[in-house]
Write an enzyme that holds these catalytic residues in place. Sequence first.
Site, PDB file in Angstrom:
ATOM      1  N   GLU A  84       0.863  -1.192   0.000  1.00  0.00           N
ATOM      2  CA  GLU A  84       0.000   0.000   0.000  1.00  0.00           C
ATOM      3  C   GLU A  84       0.896   1.238   0.000  1.00  0.00           C
ATOM      4  O   GLU A  84       2.003   1.226   0.539  1.00  0.00           O
ATOM      5  CB  GLU A  84      -0.910  -0.055   1.240  1.00  0.00           C
ATOM      6  N   ASP A  85       0.406   2.302  -0.595  1.00  0.00           N
ATOM      7  CA  ASP A  85       1.193   3.537  -0.609  1.00  0.00           C
ATOM      8  C   ASP A  85       1.181   4.201   0.766  1.00  0.00           C
ATOM      9  O   ASP A  85       2.221   4.454   1.368  1.00  0.00           O
ATOM     10  CB  ASP A  85       0.707   4.499  -1.712  1.00  0.00           C
ATOM     11  N   ASP A 138      -3.792   5.772   6.212  1.00  0.00           N
ATOM     12  CA  ASP A 138      -4.230   7.002   6.882  1.00  0.00           C
ATOM     13  C   ASP A 138      -5.259   6.606   7.955  1.00  0.00           C
ATOM     14  O   ASP A 138      -4.908   6.296   9.094  1.00  0.00           O
ATOM     15  CB  ASP A 138      -4.802   7.935   5.812  1.00  0.00           C
ATOM     16  N   PHE A 142      -1.838  16.453   3.982  1.00  0.00           N
ATOM     17  CA  PHE A 142      -2.100  15.739   2.732  1.00  0.00           C
ATOM     18  C   PHE A 142      -0.820  15.723   1.909  1.00  0.00           C
ATOM     19  O   PHE A 142      -0.240  16.755   1.620  1.00  0.00           O
ATOM     20  CB  PHE A 142      -3.234  16.415   1.959  1.00  0.00           C
ATOM     21  N   ARG A 187       1.154  12.380  -9.124  1.00  0.00           N
ATOM     22  CA  ARG A 187       1.650  11.016  -8.902  1.00  0.00           C
ATOM     23  C   ARG A 187       3.081  10.847  -9.402  1.00  0.00           C
ATOM     24  O   ARG A 187       3.840  10.030  -8.895  1.00  0.00           O
ATOM     25  CB  ARG A 187       0.782   9.992  -9.652  1.00  0.00           C
TER      26      ARG A 187
END
Length: 174
Positions: free
Chosen positions: A96-97, A100, A149, A162
């Site tokens: 997973e990136d 959160d 963010f 990205r």
Amino acid sequence: MDKLKVIIPKEEIAQRLTELAAEIRKDYKGENPLLIGVLKGSFVFMSDLIRAMNIPAEMDFVRLSSYGAGKESSGKIKLIKDVEIPIKDRHVLVVEDIVDRGLTVRFLLDYLSFRKPASLKLCAMFDKPSGRKVEVPIDYVGFTVPDAFVVGYGLDLDEKFRYLPDLCILEEQN
Ligand code: IMP
């Protein structure tokens, strides 16, 4: 207008990636793990990781809807694309990136464990613990990031940023 501030430069990402890959390679020695990337964000990390690991691993992808447009999430997780390789009795590593709230990976881990893999672990390049709503054990973490963010290294805001090689904070300008 938004301004980008680099918080983790690409050199640090590359260094940490080498360390993570070495740790994972050691833990999966003699196995043929199946890496499952969570689209789209994890594609950059997945492609770097699988090459740095340099062991006979296989890969597949799932797609989940979590964030809608902008920075706000709907809170509802839906599976949009399933795995194509059977996972029963496989050593599965979810890639997973960023974790959160934890809702996305919690949903995915529950979904995958139902299919009886031999083992199921989670690797996340970025961890934002301040956002956590549900507890998820992360077996391999690249970096802990602040409550902001972030974009770059595969992470987007409305499909933008990205491509950035560094991890950046998006600072709102007035
Ligand atoms: P959560 O852990 O359920 O909140 O959702 C994780 C997903 O939300 C990640 O796979 C990302 O796609 C997205 N996400 C969470 N935080 C960020 C961020 O700071 N930047 C970009 N995407 C994020």
